[in-house]
Design a protein around this motif. Structure first.
Motif, PDB file in Angstrom:
ATOM      1  N   ALA A 151     -20.931   0.097   2.037  1.00 54.36           N
ATOM      2  CA  ALA A 151     -20.652   1.022   3.131  1.00 54.36           C
ATOM      3  C   ALA A 151     -20.486   0.314   4.462  1.00 54.36           C
ATOM      4  N   ASP A 152     -21.179  -0.807   4.654  1.00 54.15           N
ATOM      5  CA  ASP A 152     -21.138  -1.507   5.941  1.00 54.15           C
ATOM      6  C   ASP A 152     -20.236  -2.728   5.918  1.00 54.15           C
ATOM      7  N   ALA A 153     -19.618  -2.994   4.774  1.00 54.46           N
ATOM      8  CA  ALA A 153     -18.739  -4.152   4.662  1.00 54.46           C
ATOM      9  C   ALA A 153     -17.341  -3.803   5.158  1.00 54.46           C
ATOM     10  N   ALA A 154     -16.572  -4.834   5.414  1.00 58.08           N
ATOM     11  CA  ALA A 154     -15.198  -4.630   5.881  1.00 58.08           C
ATOM     12  C   ALA A 154     -14.371  -3.948   4.788  1.00 58.08           C
ATOM     13  N   PRO A 155     -13.487  -3.024   5.167  1.00 56.71           N
ATOM     14  CA  PRO A 155     -12.637  -2.383   4.181  1.00 56.71           C
ATOM     15  C   PRO A 155     -11.558  -3.331   3.674  1.00 56.71           C
ATOM     16  N   THR A 156     -10.925  -2.962   2.583  1.00 57.56           N
ATOM     17  CA  THR A 156      -9.783  -3.719   2.086  1.00 57.56           C
ATOM     18  C   THR A 156      -8.680  -3.695   3.137  1.00 57.56           C
ATOM     19  N   PRO A 157      -8.069  -4.834   3.450  1.00 58.98           N
ATOM     20  CA  PRO A 157      -7.015  -4.857   4.472  1.00 58.98           C
ATOM     21  C   PRO A 157      -5.887  -3.892   4.140  1.00 58.98           C
ATOM     22  N   VAL A 158      -5.302  -3.306   5.178  1.00 61.76           N
ATOM     23  CA  VAL A 158      -4.256  -2.313   4.987  1.00 61.76           C
ATOM     24  C   VAL A 158      -3.052  -2.902   4.268  1.00 61.76           C
ATOM     25  N   GLU A 159      -2.869  -4.213   4.366  1.00 58.95           N
ATOM     26  CA  GLU A 159      -1.762  -4.856   3.661  1.00 58.95           C
ATOM     27  C   GLU A 159      -1.899  -4.726   2.156  1.00 58.95           C
ATOM     28  N   LYS A 160      -3.117  -4.509   1.693  1.00 59.15           N
ATOM     29  CA  LYS A 160      -3.363  -4.313   0.265  1.00 59.15           C
ATOM     30  C   LYS A 160      -3.763  -2.883  -0.061  1.00 59.15           C
ATOM     31  N   ALA A 161      -4.112  -2.120   0.953  1.00 55.50           N
ATOM     32  CA  ALA A 161      -4.616  -0.755   0.749  1.00 55.50           C
ATOM     33  C   ALA A 161      -3.982   0.192   1.753  1.00 55.50           C
ATOM     34  N   PRO A 162      -2.756   0.632   1.495  1.00 54.16           N
ATOM     35  CA  PRO A 162      -2.111   1.561   2.429  1.00 54.16           C
ATOM     36  C   PRO A 162      -2.784   2.922   2.413  1.00 54.16           C
ATOM     37  N   ASP A 163      -2.578   3.685   3.468  1.00 58.29           N
ATOM     38  CA  ASP A 163      -3.136   5.034   3.523  1.00 58.29           C
ATOM     39  C   ASP A 163      -2.592   5.901   2.399  1.00 58.29           C
ATOM     40  N   ILE A 164      -1.317   5.726   2.094  1.00 54.46           N
ATOM     41  CA  ILE A 164      -0.678   6.445   0.989  1.00 54.46           C
ATOM     42  C   ILE A 164       0.053   5.436   0.127  1.00 54.46           C
ATOM     43  N   ASN A 165      -0.170   5.512  -1.164  1.00 51.84           N
ATOM     44  CA  ASN A 165       0.537   4.675  -2.125  1.00 51.84           C
ATOM     45  C   ASN A 165       1.269   5.578  -3.110  1.00 51.84           C
ATOM     46  N   ILE A 166       2.568   5.346  -3.246  1.00 51.03           N
ATOM     47  CA  ILE A 166       3.382   6.092  -4.192  1.00 51.03           C
ATOM     48  C   ILE A 166       3.640   5.206  -5.413  1.00 51.03           C
ATOM     49  N   GLY A 167       3.305   5.715  -6.604  1.00 51.01           N
ATOM     50  CA  GLY A 167       3.530   4.967  -7.833  1.00 51.01           C
ATOM     51  C   GLY A 167       4.722   5.514  -8.594  1.00 51.01           C
ATOM     52  N   ASP A 181      13.265   7.940  -2.233  1.00 48.96           N
ATOM     53  CA  ASP A 181      13.529   7.211  -0.988  1.00 48.96           C
ATOM     54  C   ASP A 181      13.380   8.098   0.253  1.00 48.96           C
ATOM     55  N   PRO A 182      14.002   9.270   0.296  1.00 45.41           N
ATOM     56  CA  PRO A 182      13.776  10.114   1.483  1.00 45.41           C
ATOM     57  C   PRO A 182      12.357  10.654   1.568  1.00 45.41           C
ATOM     58  N   TYR A 183      11.687  10.805   0.436  1.00 42.72           N
ATOM     59  CA  TYR A 183      10.299  11.263   0.500  1.00 42.72           C
ATOM     60  C   TYR A 183       9.412  10.187   1.126  1.00 42.72           C
ATOM     61  N   LEU A 184       9.650   8.923   0.794  1.00 41.00           N
ATOM     62  CA  LEU A 184       8.906   7.843   1.428  1.00 41.00           C
ATOM     63  C   LEU A 184       9.134   7.835   2.937  1.00 41.00           C
ATOM     64  N   SER A 185      10.366   8.072   3.353  1.00 45.25           N
ATOM     65  CA  SER A 185      10.660   8.137   4.787  1.00 45.25           C
ATOM     66  C   SER A 185       9.950   9.316   5.442  1.00 45.25           C
ATOM     67  N   PHE A 186       9.949  10.448   4.754  1.00 51.40           N
ATOM     68  CA  PHE A 186       9.233  11.618   5.273  1.00 51.40           C
ATOM     69  C   PHE A 186       7.749  11.312   5.483  1.00 51.40           C
ATOM     70  N   LEU A 187       7.130  10.666   4.507  1.00 53.61           N
ATOM     71  CA  LEU A 187       5.711  10.342   4.612  1.00 53.61           C
ATOM     72  C   LEU A 187       5.445   9.363   5.757  1.00 53.61           C
ATOM     73  N   ARG A 255       1.296  20.603   1.575  1.00 49.28           N
ATOM     74  CA  ARG A 255       2.114  21.815   1.670  1.00 49.28           C
ATOM     75  C   ARG A 255       3.536  21.463   2.066  1.00 49.28           C
ATOM     76  N   ASP A 256       3.666  20.595   3.070  1.00 49.58           N
ATOM     77  CA  ASP A 256       4.993  20.202   3.521  1.00 49.58           C
ATOM     78  C   ASP A 256       5.691  19.324   2.483  1.00 49.58           C
ATOM     79  N   SER A 257       4.930  18.533   1.757  1.00 47.74           N
ATOM     80  CA  SER A 257       5.511  17.692   0.700  1.00 47.74           C
ATOM     81  C   SER A 257       6.156  18.546  -0.381  1.00 47.74           C
ATOM     82  N   VAL A 258       5.485  19.609  -0.769  1.00 45.23           N
ATOM     83  CA  VAL A 258       6.039  20.494  -1.794  1.00 45.23           C
ATOM     84  C   VAL A 258       7.383  21.054  -1.337  1.00 45.23           C
ATOM     85  N   ALA A 259       7.474  21.458  -0.064  1.00 47.96           N
ATOM     86  CA  ALA A 259       8.734  21.992   0.452  1.00 47.96           C
ATOM     87  C   ALA A 259       9.822  20.921   0.472  1.00 47.96           C
TER      88      ALA A 259
END
Length: 270
Positions: A151-167, A181-187, A255-259
């Motif tokens: 809990a008190d350690a440094a988090p995984t760097p964002v370069e390896k742990a993005p806020d959203i990852n699409i598989g 591709d446009p969904y990634l841009s939307f996000l 909700r917006d993603s579904v639309a």
């Protein structure tokens, strides 16, 4: 039913059906376990919760078509093939000792039966969507830890742990490029509580889970399954406490993603 091996204080899952060509799912949201296994766990509630995906079911609550599993992945993991869906050794689940003693073959089969029934439901729903639409999307929503050192350690760097990852590993990527591709841009452009989230494709995870693979195998020309991972920035992954403002924003984003995905999947024939 007396002696029902699948009996649980919680329902198996929640399924909502409505309009549109997008099905949102949260198959690791669940924390419940069936009554027959409740005293077999060596792993405590907090240990299970840390590797589950809490609040992902809440995030997709506004999707007209949604499936939320209520059983814990530690009873049976719906994102793994049937033969490996029940964790039986630490090497299958982050080195954790799940059971006080080895499950009997009958106990394993009872858990696998839940898996079979969930996939039968997924097959039934996606078959109906394939009848109703030229193409459809399954948005499979998960979350993942980024503070594994404590809990008190440094988090995984964002370069390896993005806020959203699409598989997208299991999909024919070129077929669905006009959606992904446009969904990634939307996000990437989305106003998430006044900030932009970091977004990546196939970085922290590649979308190799069984849920997406099943959709692509069953509906290779119509089904576009996107594995969506939120980093657990919306909660304390060690205590389980959520940030209500972040949860509200997640729900708006879903909700917006579904639309958006509904429009994209219908923008051309598959």
């Amino acid at each position: 039913m007396p002696n029902d091996p699948l009996a649980s204080p919680a329902p198996w899952w929640t399924l909502a059906r409505g309009d549109g060509p997008v099905l949102a799912t949260a198959i690791h949201d669940g924390h419940a376990v069936r009554t027959a296994l409740a005293d077999r766990f060596a792993l405590d509630d907090a240990g299970r919760l840390r590797e589950e995906d809490p609040f992902t079911g809440d995030a997709i609550h506004d999707a007209p078509n949604r499936f939320v599993a209520h059983r814990s992945r530690f009873e049976v993991d719906l994102n793994r093939p049937l033969d490996t869906a029940v964790y039986q050794s630490p090497d299958q689940c982050w080195g954790l000792e799940v059971w006080r003693s080895a499950l009997t073959p009958a106990e394993v089969e009872a858990s696998r039966d839940y898996h079979r029934r969930a996939y039968a439901e997924l097959g039934r729903v996606t078959d109906q969507m394939a009848e109703d639409f030229p193409a459809f999307v399954v948005l499979d929503v998960h979350s993942y830890n980024h503070r594994r050192d404590g809990a008190d350690a440094a988090p995984t760097p964002v370069e390896k742990a993005p806020d959203i990852n699409i598989g997208t590993f299991s999909m024919p990527r070129e077929r669905w490029a006009h959606v992904v591709d446009p969904y990634l841009s939307f996000l990437s452009d989305y106003d998430f509580n006044g900030r932009r989230l970091s977004v990546a494709e196939n970085l922290a995870f590649q979308g190799k889970g069984e849920w997406s693979r099943f959709v692509h195998d069953r509906h290779p020309k119509q089904g576009c399954a996107i594995a969506f991972e939120f980093k657990k920035f919306f909660m304390d992954e060690w205590t389980g406490a959520p940030d209500p403002a972040e949860l509200d924003a997640m729900r708006r984003l879903m909700r917006d993603s579904v639309a958006v995905l509904g429009d994209l999947i219908q923008s051309r024939d598959p």
